[in-house]
Write a protein that holds these residues in place. Structure first.
Motif, short mmCIF file in Angstrom:
data_model
loop_
_atom_site.label_atom_id
_atom_site.label_comp_id
_atom_site.label_asym_id
_atom_site.label_seq_id
_atom_site.Cartn_x
_atom_site.Cartn_y
_atom_site.Cartn_z
N MET A 1 0.83 -1.18 0.00
CA MET A 1 0.00 0.00 0.00
C MET A 1 0.88 1.25 0.00
O MET A 1 1.81 1.36 0.77
CB MET A 1 -0.88 -0.01 1.25
N HIS A 2 0.56 2.17 -0.86
CA HIS A 2 1.24 3.47 -0.91
C HIS A 2 0.25 4.51 -0.43
O HIS A 2 -0.91 4.51 -0.82
CB HIS A 2 1.69 3.80 -2.33
N THR A 3 0.72 5.41 0.40
CA THR A 3 -0.19 6.43 0.91
C THR A 3 0.56 7.75 1.10
O THR A 3 1.78 7.77 1.20
CB THR A 3 -0.84 5.98 2.24
N ARG A 4 -0.18 8.81 1.10
CA ARG A 4 0.34 10.15 1.38
C ARG A 4 -0.61 10.79 2.36
O ARG A 4 -1.79 10.46 2.40
CB ARG A 4 0.38 10.99 0.11
N ILE A 5 -0.12 11.72 3.12
CA ILE A 5 -0.99 12.47 4.01
C ILE A 5 -1.92 13.31 3.15
O ILE A 5 -1.48 14.01 2.24
CB ILE A 5 -0.20 13.35 4.98
N ASN A 6 -3.23 13.25 3.41
CA ASN A 6 -4.15 14.06 2.64
C ASN A 6 -4.82 15.14 3.49
O ASN A 6 -5.57 15.96 2.97
CB ASN A 6 -5.19 13.21 1.92
N TRP A 7 -4.56 15.15 4.78
CA TRP A 7 -5.08 16.19 5.67
C TRP A 7 -4.35 16.06 7.00
O TRP A 7 -3.99 14.96 7.40
CB TRP A 7 -6.58 16.01 5.87
N PHE A 8 -4.12 17.16 7.68
CA PHE A 8 -3.56 17.11 9.02
C PHE A 8 -4.26 18.14 9.89
O PHE A 8 -4.80 19.12 9.38
CB PHE A 8 -2.03 17.34 9.03
N GLU A 9 -4.29 17.89 11.18
CA GLU A 9 -4.85 18.82 12.14
C GLU A 9 -3.84 19.03 13.27
O GLU A 9 -3.34 18.06 13.84
CB GLU A 9 -6.16 18.29 12.71
N ILE A 10 -3.53 20.28 13.54
CA ILE A 10 -2.62 20.64 14.61
C ILE A 10 -3.46 21.25 15.72
O ILE A 10 -4.10 22.29 15.52
CB ILE A 10 -1.55 21.65 14.13
N PRO A 11 -3.52 20.60 16.90
CA PRO A 11 -4.37 21.11 17.97
C PRO A 11 -3.81 22.39 18.58
O PRO A 11 -2.60 22.54 18.73
CB PRO A 11 -4.38 19.98 19.00
N VAL A 12 -4.71 23.32 18.90
CA VAL A 12 -4.31 24.59 19.51
C VAL A 12 -5.24 24.94 20.66
O VAL A 12 -6.39 24.49 20.70
CB VAL A 12 -4.30 25.74 18.48
N THR A 13 -4.75 25.74 21.58
CA THR A 13 -5.58 26.25 22.66
C THR A 13 -5.92 27.72 22.46
O THR A 13 -6.94 28.20 22.94
CB THR A 13 -4.89 26.07 24.04
N ASP A 14 -5.06 28.44 21.76
CA ASP A 14 -5.28 29.87 21.48
C ASP A 14 -5.17 30.06 19.97
O ASP A 14 -4.07 30.14 19.42
CB ASP A 14 -4.24 30.71 22.23
N MET A 15 -6.31 30.09 19.29
CA MET A 15 -6.33 30.13 17.83
C MET A 15 -5.64 31.38 17.28
O MET A 15 -4.88 31.29 16.31
CB MET A 15 -7.77 30.05 17.30
#
Length: 122
Positions: A1-15
């Motif tokens: 299987m080959h894959t690439r990241i298609n979305w990421f989320e970086i959590p924050v407390t102060d946007m």
């Protein structure tokens, strides 16, 4: 299987603080949106398509000990690293040359305490 990241989320407390950090680091503008009880600031590719985001919401907790996402620092890693301290972050792994001409990397802590990787060709 080959894959690439298609979305990421970086959590924050102060946007607002986190958005300033990433906009300063990458000299870009993030697109802010609301999603239910959460808030997003979206990173877009050159075509304007969302590729990932900063995320503030329930069950989103910044950490320096989790998965490390590497963000493209463009043509020069040093230019981006030179912005880290002024943006409120900290370099935690100095610029490191990868073998076989794979480029250079570094790790930084963002204003929220997340460890992120930066990658560039030089």
């Amino acid at each position: 299987m080959h894959t690439r990241i298609n979305w990421f989320e970086i959590p924050v407390t102060d946007m607002a603080r986190a958005t300033r950090f990433y906009e300063t680091l990458f000299t870009t503008k993030l697109k802010e949106e609301n999603m239910g009880s959460g808030t997003l600031a979206i990173f877009c590719d050159p075509k304007g398509e969302g590729v990932g985001c900063l995320m503030k919401g329930d069950n989103m907790e910044p950490t320096s000990a989790g998965t490390i996402n590497y963000l493209d620092a463009g043509a020069s890693l040093q230019i981006v690293l030179d912005r880290v301290a002024a943006a409120g972050g900290k370099i935690v792994l100095d610029k490191f040359t990868l073998p076989r001409d794979l480029g250079v990397i570094a790790h930084v802590l963002d204003t929220e305490g997340n460890r992120i990787g930066l990658h560039a060709t030089n």
